[in-house]
Design an enzyme around this catalytic site. Sequence first.
Site, PDB file in Angstrom:
ATOM      1  N   TYR A 135      18.534   9.378   9.576  1.00  0.00           N
ATOM      2  CA  TYR A 135      17.550   8.420   9.048  1.00  0.00           C
ATOM      3  C   TYR A 135      17.296   8.684   7.564  1.00  0.00           C
ATOM      4  CZ  TYR A 135      12.877   6.715   7.821  1.00  0.00           C
ATOM      5  OH  TYR A 135      11.816   6.135   7.167  1.00  0.00           O
TER       6      TYR A 135
HETATM    7  P1  NAD Z   1       8.033  -0.670  11.383  1.00  0.00           P
HETATM    8  O1  NAD Z   1       9.143  -0.379  12.333  1.00  0.00           O
HETATM    9  O2  NAD Z   1       6.684  -0.861  11.945  1.00  0.00           O
HETATM   10  O3  NAD Z   1       8.403  -1.936  10.481  1.00  0.00           O
HETATM   11  C1  NAD Z   1       9.721  -2.208  10.083  1.00  0.00           C
HETATM   12  C2  NAD Z   1       9.997  -3.675  10.384  1.00  0.00           C
HETATM   13  O4  NAD Z   1      11.301  -3.973   9.866  1.00  0.00           O
HETATM   14  C3  NAD Z   1      10.034  -3.997  11.891  1.00  0.00           C
HETATM   15  O5  NAD Z   1       9.078  -4.988  12.204  1.00  0.00           O
HETATM   16  C4  NAD Z   1      11.450  -4.463  12.140  1.00  0.00           C
HETATM   17  O6  NAD Z   1      11.556  -5.523  13.092  1.00  0.00           O
HETATM   18  C5  NAD Z   1      11.883  -4.923  10.756  1.00  0.00           C
HETATM   19  N1  NAD Z   1      13.350  -4.904  10.610  1.00  0.00           N
HETATM   20  C6  NAD Z   1      14.177  -3.855  10.795  1.00  0.00           C
HETATM   21  N2  NAD Z   1      15.431  -4.232  10.581  1.00  0.00           N
HETATM   22  C7  NAD Z   1      15.414  -5.549  10.263  1.00  0.00           C
HETATM   23  C8  NAD Z   1      16.402  -6.511   9.944  1.00  0.00           C
HETATM   24  N3  NAD Z   1      17.706  -6.182   9.931  1.00  0.00           N
HETATM   25  N4  NAD Z   1      16.018  -7.774   9.661  1.00  0.00           N
HETATM   26  C9  NAD Z   1      14.699  -8.129   9.696  1.00  0.00           C
HETATM   27  N5  NAD Z   1      13.721  -7.257  10.001  1.00  0.00           N
HETATM   28  C10 NAD Z   1      14.067  -5.992  10.273  1.00  0.00           C
HETATM   29  O7  NAD Z   1       8.039   0.543  10.316  1.00  0.00           O
HETATM   30  P2  NAD Z   1       6.904   1.002   9.283  1.00  0.00           P
HETATM   31  O8  NAD Z   1       6.357   2.298   9.755  1.00  0.00           O
HETATM   32  O9  NAD Z   1       6.009  -0.130   8.963  1.00  0.00           O
HETATM   33  O10 NAD Z   1       7.805   1.321   8.015  1.00  0.00           O
HETATM   34  C11 NAD Z   1       8.025   0.341   6.992  1.00  0.00           C
HETATM   35  C12 NAD Z   1       8.965   0.938   5.951  1.00  0.00           C
HETATM   36  O11 NAD Z   1       8.414   2.130   5.395  1.00  0.00           O
HETATM   37  C13 NAD Z   1      10.329   1.328   6.478  1.00  0.00           C
HETATM   38  O12 NAD Z   1      11.278   1.049   5.476  1.00  0.00           O
HETATM   39  C14 NAD Z   1      10.233   2.826   6.688  1.00  0.00           C
HETATM   40  O13 NAD Z   1      11.491   3.452   6.597  1.00  0.00           O
HETATM   41  C15 NAD Z   1       9.322   3.206   5.531  1.00  0.00           C
HETATM   42  N6  NAD Z   1       8.567   4.436   5.760  1.00  0.00           N
HETATM   43  C16 NAD Z   1       7.519   4.431   6.652  1.00  0.00           C
HETATM   44  C17 NAD Z   1       6.786   5.598   6.830  1.00  0.00           C
HETATM   45  C18 NAD Z   1       5.608   5.646   7.760  1.00  0.00           C
HETATM   46  O14 NAD Z   1       4.918   6.685   7.777  1.00  0.00           O
HETATM   47  N7  NAD Z   1       5.325   4.604   8.544  1.00  0.00           N
HETATM   48  C19 NAD Z   1       7.115   6.762   6.115  1.00  0.00           C
HETATM   49  C20 NAD Z   1       8.191   6.715   5.248  1.00  0.00           C
HETATM   50  C21 NAD Z   1       8.897   5.542   5.045  1.00  0.00           C
END
Ligand code: NAD
Length: 337
Positions: free
Chosen positions: A161
Site C-alpha cells: 500500500y
Molecule cells: P476511503 O476508502 O473511505 O475513501 C476512498 C474512496 O475512494 C472510496 O469511497 C472508494 O470507493 C473510492 N475509490 C477507490 N478507487 C476508486 C476508483 N478506481 N474510482 C472511483 N473511486 C474509487 O478512504 P479514506 O480513509 O477516506 O482515505 C482517502 C484518501 O486518503 C486515500 O487516498 C488514502 O490513501 C489517503 N489516506 C487516508 C488516511 C486515513 O487515515 N484515513 C491516511 C493516509 C492516507
Amino acid sequence: MSQREQFPTTSTLRRAVLTGSAGFIGSHLAQALAQAGTTVIGVDRRDSSTDPACAANLAALRGHPRYHHVTADLCNCAIDPLLIDADAVFQLAAIPGVRPSWGPQFGDYLASNVLATHRILEACTRISVPRLVVASSSSVYGATDGAPSAEDDRPMPASPYAITKLAEEQLCLAYAERPGGPNVVALRYFSVYGPRQRSDMFTHCALHAGLTGKPLHLYGDGRQQRGFTYIDDAVAATIAAAVVPTAHGTINVGGGSTASLLDVIDIVTTLISHDIHIEQDEAISGDVLLTRADPTRARKVLGWHPQVDLHNGIHAHMQEMATTASYRCRTVQPHKL
Ligand code: NAD
C-alpha cells in the site's frame, strides 16, 4: 500567464472536482467545500443504492445544491468532461489499508492508486486544471528512528500500500514539472480519525468494541504510536492546500496528537466507563511501530494548526457512532468538545 500564477486567491474555490467523495475523508471534504460555496463534482465508484456505508457518508450531501455526485470508476471513465472549468482537483480516491495490500489484491491497489491517478494527471494537463491536491500517506516514511518525520526524510515504504502511495505522489510531482502540468500539493495524512471513519481503522474498531461489548482485535502489543489527526483538522489542511498560492510539493498533515493504540483504548474505556475485551493477534507486517509528523511545513506554508486533541476527537467520534442504529450507547461520561 503560467499555470502557477492562475490560482484562486480567495479562500473559496468556485468549482472543484473531488474523487473518493463517498469515502471517509472525501465526504467530509465535500461537505466543507459545498458549505463554503464551492460547487463540488464528487466522483466515486461506490454506489449509495447498494452500499450502506457509502449512503451514510453521502447522506448530508443528498440534495445539496452545490454537490453533484458522479458514480464512476476512475480506472476507465471519461475524465476530461468532469474537469472542465475546475479550479482544483482533489484526488482522494484510492484503496487504503496495509493488510489487504499484501497478496492478490495488489493489482487493484496499483490500478486505483497509481494508474487511475495517471489518467487524472493526463486529463488535468489537457484541460489545464491549475491545481491538484493528492492524498498521500504517512506510510511512505516506513520505520523511523523515533524522530518526527519531515517531508525531506528519505521515504522507506514498508508495505505494498505504502509503495503505491509513494508512487502516486511522486507521479503527481513529476507531472507538476511538465509544461502545462498542474501545480501539485501532496498531503501526507497521518492516521485520520473521527465520525464516519473507515470501519477497518483502529479508532473505529476500539469504539465498536466499546459500544457493542464485542472483542477488539489488537494486532501487536498496542504500543505502536500514531500521529492521530482529527478529520476536521485534516479537511482544513486539504482546503488550504488548494487555495494557498505558494503551496506545492509534499506536506505532512499530522501532529494533532501522538499516542499509542493502548492510549486510544484507555480513552475509549474512560468514555464508556467499562473495560474492552481485547484479543491480541500477531503484528501486521508493514505496520510500523511509530508515525509522528513534523508539522513545521504545514504550519509555515498552509498556516495549519490542528485544533482537536485526541480525547475530544474520540469523544466526538463516539457520539456519532452511538447515535447510529447498530450501536446501543452505554454510559457516556459528560464531556464538552
Ligand atoms: P476511503 O476508502 O473511505 O475513501 C476512498 C474512496 O475512494 C472510496 O469511497 C472508494 O470507493 C473510492 N475509490 C477507490 N478507487 C476508486 C476508483 N478506481 N474510482 C472511483 N473511486 C474509487 O478512504 P479514506 O480513509 O477516506 O482515505 C482517502 C484518501 O486518503 C486515500 O487516498 C488514502 O490513501 C489517503 N489516506 C487516508 C488516511 C486515513 O487515515 N484515513 C491516511 C493516509 C492516507
